[in-house]
Design a protein around this motif. Structure first.
Motif: not given
Length: 498
Positions: A182-199, A212-222
């Motif tokens: 369920v978490v993975r689904l929400i993360v894929k829907l809101i698409k966090p990116e590096e440099g963002m502030r997430i709460c 959210a961190v894992d998703y950014i890593k998968e997308k090649g973000g730092n």
């Protein structure tokens, strides 16, 4: 003697941690296992990394200052908190572990409050003999960096255990655990990116921030460029969130203690609410004592759409999330279906949110996905900066029929997640699955968001050919007459009947 022949795998670590739960079984309540196991895992990890660093300095520099120079270590482990000292004891071990935690917190400000909440000094529940057995068990695993097959292995094992305790202890253990799919689904829907502030304002064990961190890593973000914030009311759970982030190598993020609605702690230097690019949460469903009295005089202006009823705090959390989104911010929140159609104060709040065009999507999930409750939930995607073609519309997705049945819980599969994400991205109608609906139509329905009003999932009944049905009936009657004729013939032969 520690095993260092080969690198520790996730599977080995998971079974080792589960075995430590078996050692505790019968002595303490299963919903309390996590505190003790996590405490010892954490202590052993801090010790092993400290020893690894000190030994490396000794090898490289030929000096022993690595054992006492605080600047050389991310976490400095004082002598009485070292594994070698604690395992040398044969009595009052619980008190010694408590003391070790205290000293670790004193030496390392970032650990303040994280370990002190775990009390090992209860001789009735945790006699010395049991603690010696536990320590001996943990001595068999080497948690220094060079011995881990994957740098994130501890965080992964940690998540495994949180899930196991949710399974094992029902609602009591799982109240802060959201299934990872369920978490993975929400993360894929809101698409966090590096440099963002997430709460995550109801951060629980911090699983949503970590995904959210894992998703950014998968997308090649730092992920180093991220700012992660959270707040948690339950003190034990707050400590677990802090440990979880630390075990994932995410130490410099801000997780506050306290009640998000009654006393938000994530404030800027002027005492205003901090604003975020992404907010993600699974607040407690329909919380009764959520803080209505405090909300009436809320100094942060969070409840401008209206005050939720005393008996259900769902829209208090939704409005808090909206209030903490920046002008481009997106939020994903898990909610019970009641928020879609309940009237009264909630109906007015829903109307206000829709009139400001903040709702982007409503996604109905299968029933029985969550620990401790079988009720079906939905995901709301809120967006302060909807794409031009999405303005004035809401996407409804009925994903309630796509899942894998499980023994205790149903599970979202990868293909179910991908189907939802794909529908959200395409933003077009799909028969019996999703539909883009205008705000005018929603207004005509009195701002009711019940998914069944917008996505028709009823199966069409087969048309019956009456003439053909009558023909078949006559045929069956004819066959029955013939069978009866044969049967009466046999009965006659046997001497029954006239």
């Amino acid at each position: 003697m520690e095993l260092t022949t080969q690198k520790l795998t996730l599977q080995q670590l998971e079974s080792h941690l589960w075995e430590s739960a078996n050692i505790l079984r019968g002595s303490i309540d299963s919903s309390d296992y996590k505190n003790y196991i996590f405490g010892l895992l954490f202590l052993k990890r801090l010790n092993d990394v400290f020893v690894e660093t000190a030994e490396r300095i000794e090898r490289e520099e030929g000096e022993d200052y690595g054992w006492y120079d605080r600047d050389e270590h991310q976490f400095f482990v004082p002598e009485r908190a070292r594994w070698s000292y604690i395992t040398s004891l044969t009595q009052d071990i619980g008190a010694a572990i408590n003391k070790a935690f205290e000293e670790l917190e004193e030496e390392n400000p970032s650990l303040e409050g994280v370990l002190a909440s775990i009390d090992f000094n209860d001789k009735e529940k945790l006699p010395d003999k049991l603690l010696m057995q536990l320590l001996q068990h943990f001595s068999k695993i080497d948690l220094r960096n060079e011995n881990l097959s994957d740098p994130d292995i501890l965080g992964r094992a940690y998540e495994y255990l949180i899930k196991q305790f949710a399974d094992d202890a029902g609602k009591k253990g799982g109240e802060f655990y959201t299934p990872s799919q369920v978490v993975r689904l929400i993360v894929k829907l809101i698409k966090p990116e590096e440099g963002m502030r997430i709460c995550d304002p109801t951060v629980g064990s911090a699983g949503m921030l970590i995904q959210a961190v894992d998703y950014i890593k998968e997308k090649g973000g730092n992920p180093r460029n991220l700012t992660l914030h959270g707040q948690e009311k339950n003190l034990n759970t707050w400590a677990i969130a802090k440990m979880n982030l630390l075990l994932h190598g995410l130490s410099d993020h801000r997780i506050e203690k306290g009640d998000t609605i009654r006393e938000p702690k994530l404030l800027d230097e002027n005492g205003e609410l901090l604003l975020y690019d992404r907010v993600i949460a699974n607040p407690p469903f329909s919380l009764k004592n959520w803080g209505r009295e405090e909300a009436e005089a809320d100094p942060y202006g969070r409840f401008r759409f209206g005050l939720p009823p005393k008996t259900a705090g769902d829209y208090a959390f939704v409005q808090h999330m909206i209030a903490t989104l920046n002008h481009r911010g997106i939020a994903g929140v898990v909610m019970p279906h009641g928020v879609l159609f309940r009237g009264g104060a909630e109906g007015k709040i829903r109307q206000g949110i829709l009139e400001e065009d903040l709702l982007e999507a409503v996604i109905g999930l299968p029933a029985n996905l969550f620990y401790g409750t079988g009720i079906p939930a939905c995901i709301l995607i809120l967006n302060r900066n909807k794409a031009p073609e999405r303005k004035g519309h809401v996407l409804f997705i009925d994903a309630s029929r796509d899942y894998q049945e499980g023994k205790n819980q149903n599970v979202l599969r990868d293909q179910d997640i991908d189907k939802i994400v794909s529908a959200f991205e395409k933003w077009e109608d799909q028969d019996k699955y999703c539909r883009v609906v205008s705000l005018e139509e929603i207004k005509e329905n009195d701002y009711n968001l019940n998914i069944a009003r917008y996505v028709d999932t009823t199966e069409e009944e087969e048309q019956i050919d009456i003439a053909e049905a009558l023909r078949q009936l006559r045929q069956l009657e004819k066959e029955r007459e013939e069978i009866e004729k044969v049967m009466y013939g046999y009965l006659k032969e046997l001497g029954y009947g006239g």
